[in-house]
Write a protein that holds these residues in place. Sequence first.
Motif, mmCIF file in Angstrom:
data_model
loop_
_atom_site.group_PDB
_atom_site.id
_atom_site.type_symbol
_atom_site.label_atom_id
_atom_site.label_comp_id
_atom_site.label_asym_id
_atom_site.label_seq_id
_atom_site.Cartn_x
_atom_site.Cartn_y
_atom_site.Cartn_z
ATOM 1 N N HIS A 1 0.831 -1.200 0.000
ATOM 2 C CA HIS A 1 0.000 0.000 0.000
ATOM 3 C C HIS A 1 0.865 1.249 0.000
ATOM 4 C CE1 HIS A 1 -3.819 -2.100 0.844
ATOM 5 N NE2 HIS A 1 -3.049 -2.939 1.496
ATOM 6 N N GLY A 2 0.450 2.245 -0.765
ATOM 7 C CA GLY A 2 1.156 3.515 -0.765
ATOM 8 C C GLY A 2 1.032 4.208 0.579
ATOM 9 N N ALA A 3 2.027 5.019 0.920
ATOM 10 C CA ALA A 3 2.007 5.759 2.178
ATOM 11 C C ALA A 3 1.114 6.986 2.048
ATOM 12 C CB ALA A 3 3.420 6.184 2.565
ATOM 13 N N MET A 4 0.360 7.277 3.096
ATOM 14 C CA MET A 4 -0.502 8.447 3.124
ATOM 15 C C MET A 4 0.265 9.620 3.724
ATOM 16 S SD MET A 4 -4.028 6.634 4.472
ATOM 17 C CE MET A 4 -4.951 8.170 4.363
ATOM 18 N N ILE A 5 0.281 10.753 3.010
ATOM 19 C CA ILE A 5 0.984 11.923 3.510
ATOM 20 C C ILE A 5 0.064 13.134 3.497
ATOM 21 C CG2 ILE A 5 3.230 11.073 2.731
ATOM 22 C CD1 ILE A 5 3.059 13.174 0.469
ATOM 23 N N GLU A 6 0.399 14.115 4.340
ATOM 24 C CA GLU A 6 -0.276 15.408 4.329
ATOM 25 C C GLU A 6 0.604 16.410 3.576
ATOM 26 O OE1 GLU A 6 -2.873 15.984 8.284
ATOM 27 O OE2 GLU A 6 -0.718 15.994 8.641
ATOM 28 N N TRP A 7 -0.005 17.226 2.743
ATOM 29 C CA TRP A 7 0.776 18.247 2.062
ATOM 30 C C TRP A 7 1.213 19.300 3.074
ATOM 31 C CZ3 TRP A 7 -0.358 23.349 2.248
ATOM 32 C CH2 TRP A 7 -1.664 23.711 2.607
ATOM 33 N N CYS A 8 2.379 19.851 2.853
ATOM 34 C CA CYS A 8 2.884 20.900 3.730
ATOM 35 C C CYS A 8 4.147 21.506 3.128
ATOM 36 C CB CYS A 8 3.182 20.373 5.134
ATOM 37 S SG CYS A 8 4.501 19.131 5.210
ATOM 38 N N TRP A 9 4.538 22.670 3.635
ATOM 39 C CA TRP A 9 5.840 23.251 3.365
ATOM 40 C C TRP A 9 6.739 22.898 4.537
ATOM 41 C CZ3 TRP A 9 7.403 25.715 -1.020
ATOM 42 C CH2 TRP A 9 6.408 26.125 -1.913
ATOM 43 N N THR A 10 7.994 22.549 4.259
ATOM 44 C CA THR A 10 8.910 22.160 5.330
ATOM 45 C C THR A 10 10.084 23.126 5.396
ATOM 46 O OG1 THR A 10 10.257 20.681 3.941
ATOM 47 C CG2 THR A 10 8.289 19.753 4.986
ATOM 48 N N ILE A 11 10.548 23.367 6.610
ATOM 49 C CA ILE A 11 11.688 24.251 6.862
ATOM 50 C C ILE A 11 12.641 23.509 7.790
ATOM 51 C CG2 ILE A 11 12.427 26.428 7.895
ATOM 52 C CD1 ILE A 11 9.627 27.525 7.177
ATOM 53 N N GLU A 12 13.861 23.293 7.328
ATOM 54 C CA GLU A 12 14.848 22.596 8.147
ATOM 55 C C GLU A 12 15.370 23.529 9.229
ATOM 56 O OE1 GLU A 12 18.859 19.822 7.699
ATOM 57 O OE2 GLU A 12 17.941 20.773 5.937
ATOM 58 N N LEU A 13 15.343 23.064 10.480
ATOM 59 C CA LEU A 13 15.744 23.886 11.614
ATOM 60 C C LEU A 13 17.234 23.723 11.910
ATOM 61 C CD1 LEU A 13 12.728 23.181 13.993
ATOM 62 C CD2 LEU A 13 13.209 25.315 12.762
ATOM 63 N N PRO A 14 17.825 24.711 12.564
ATOM 64 C CA PRO A 14 19.208 24.550 13.011
ATOM 65 C C PRO A 14 19.340 23.364 13.956
ATOM 66 C CG PRO A 14 18.497 26.844 13.191
ATOM 67 C CD PRO A 14 17.271 26.036 12.887
ATOM 68 N N THR A 15 20.498 22.743 13.977
ATOM 69 C CA THR A 15 20.715 21.595 14.846
ATOM 70 C C THR A 15 20.691 22.019 16.309
ATOM 71 O OG1 THR A 15 23.104 21.892 14.689
ATOM 72 C CG2 THR A 15 22.066 20.381 13.113
ATOM 73 N N GLY A 16 20.397 21.044 17.157
ATOM 74 C CA GLY A 16 20.395 21.308 18.589
ATOM 75 C C GLY A 16 19.019 21.397 19.202
ATOM 76 N N GLY A 17 17.990 21.466 18.380
ATOM 77 C CA GLY A 17 16.634 21.528 18.905
ATOM 78 C C GLY A 17 15.994 20.153 19.002
ATOM 79 N N GLU A 18 14.774 20.124 19.533
ATOM 80 C CA GLU A 18 14.058 18.858 19.687
ATOM 81 C C GLU A 18 13.602 18.313 18.346
ATOM 82 O OE1 GLU A 18 10.087 17.034 21.970
ATOM 83 O OE2 GLU A 18 10.659 19.157 22.221
ATOM 84 N N TRP A 19 13.266 19.203 17.406
ATOM 85 C CA TRP A 19 12.720 18.782 16.120
ATOM 86 C C TRP A 19 13.669 19.176 14.988
ATOM 87 C CZ3 TRP A 19 8.646 15.699 16.579
ATOM 88 C CH2 TRP A 19 7.872 15.799 17.739
ATOM 89 N N SER A 20 13.619 18.402 13.931
ATOM 90 C CA SER A 20 14.488 18.677 12.789
ATOM 91 C C SER A 20 13.883 19.677 11.819
ATOM 92 C CB SER A 20 14.806 17.377 12.039
ATOM 93 O OG SER A 20 13.618 16.791 11.497
ATOM 94 N N HIS A 21 12.556 19.812 11.813
ATOM 95 C CA HIS A 21 11.892 20.651 10.819
ATOM 96 C C HIS A 21 10.674 21.360 11.417
ATOM 97 C CE1 HIS A 21 14.118 17.870 8.205
ATOM 98 N NE2 HIS A 21 13.958 18.736 7.228
ATOM 99 N N LEU A 22 10.242 22.393 10.718
ATOM 100 C CA LEU A 22 8.918 22.979 10.890
ATOM 101 C C LEU A 22 8.068 22.571 9.697
ATOM 102 C CD1 LEU A 22 9.633 26.694 11.922
ATOM 103 C CD2 LEU A 22 8.852 24.845 13.414
ATOM 104 N N CYS A 23 6.790 22.368 9.938
ATOM 105 C CA CYS A 23 5.823 22.119 8.863
ATOM 106 C C CYS A 23 4.814 23.255 8.876
ATOM 107 C CB CYS A 23 5.116 20.783 9.059
ATOM 108 S SG CYS A 23 6.205 19.350 8.852
ATOM 109 N N VAL A 24 4.607 23.861 7.715
ATOM 110 C CA VAL A 24 3.749 25.044 7.598
ATOM 111 C C VAL A 24 2.642 24.751 6.604
ATOM 112 C CG1 VAL A 24 3.677 27.495 7.009
ATOM 113 C CG2 VAL A 24 5.732 26.519 8.083
ATOM 114 N N ARG A 25 1.408 25.052 7.007
ATOM 115 C CA ARG A 25 0.268 24.861 6.102
ATOM 116 C C ARG A 25 -0.701 26.028 6.270
ATOM 117 N NH1 ARG A 25 -2.944 19.574 6.048
ATOM 118 N NH2 ARG A 25 -3.458 20.158 8.198
ATOM 119 N N ARG A 26 -1.257 26.462 5.160
ATOM 120 C CA ARG A 26 -2.355 27.425 5.231
ATOM 121 C C ARG A 26 -3.647 26.640 5.112
ATOM 122 N NH1 ARG A 26 -2.422 33.544 3.316
ATOM 123 N NH2 ARG A 26 -4.480 34.090 4.120
ATOM 124 N N LEU A 27 -4.445 26.662 6.173
ATOM 125 C CA LEU A 27 -5.666 25.861 6.211
ATOM 126 C C LEU A 27 -6.818 26.542 5.473
ATOM 127 C CD1 LEU A 27 -5.496 24.624 9.902
ATOM 128 C CD2 LEU A 27 -4.537 23.567 7.856
#
Length: 267
Positions: free
Chosen positions: A120-146
């Motif tokens: 089965h194909g993987a289900m994904i949500e559309w979004c814009w991604t922004i790679e964050l500087p190292t050292g934080g809890e998360w690797s990226h931000l995901c941005v969507r206009r609802l």
Amino acid sequence: MKTADALAGYREYPHVITRGVRQNRRWAMSVTNEPAQSHVAIRHYVFHGPGFLDGTGAVTAQGRRAVIAAFEKKASWSKASYCIVWSPSDCTWFDHDGAHRDGKRPPEGEIDDPWLGCRHGAMIEWCWTIELPTGGEWSHLCVRRLDRDLVEIAPGEPMVLANFDEPAHEGVPDPAEGMLAADGSLIAPKFYRGQPVTGIRDEWLLLGPVQAADDGVILRNPWPDHVRAACEEVAGMSLPSHLTDAAWRAIDPENPDIIYVGVQKAA
């Protein structure tokens, strides 16, 4: 040759759909006339009893009643909602109080099971991604206009397309077959389940596009200063202006006539 309960454990129908925070999850269901063997994965819903399957392996009316009765109790006890998908055009919905009704348009859900996921194909949500500087809890931000007046800023990380760190099951093909090196290590293909493979983590986790996490989501009106503040709150750090500017451009594009779909890299 697969054993009878292996066939029951990995057949397409029936299966269970549960509601997730961001998307539905799909779980295998094993229905057999006799107790299933130990190699049926723990993530399966297992039901067995005399007369639950007919000679062709289909769930009988007796088996269906037993499964429905069990989910009435489970939904009432857990206060969660479920859907049993019997076929492409037949399902049973369960509300959190145990009440149920039949339907003809079953929902879909993302699959954790690597044996089922490979088909089965993987289900994904559309979004814009922004790679964050190292050292934080998360690797990226995901941005969507609802919509016109609401944007979503969420922490993100590469999704897991498959977890092949699973015990082998007798009579069932290895889901990583064809992706193993001579020494038995996992080799990443370019694409898997219809999505680009972005890497391997912990030896056996096959990673795909960045997706928003379930927790930590912030909803805001689309104003530049609000977007900046939300990005920095999710990231847990002060961010350089080129990253927050990229988030704003994703929300308020310079060319509004272009429609973007899928996962897009903003920065």
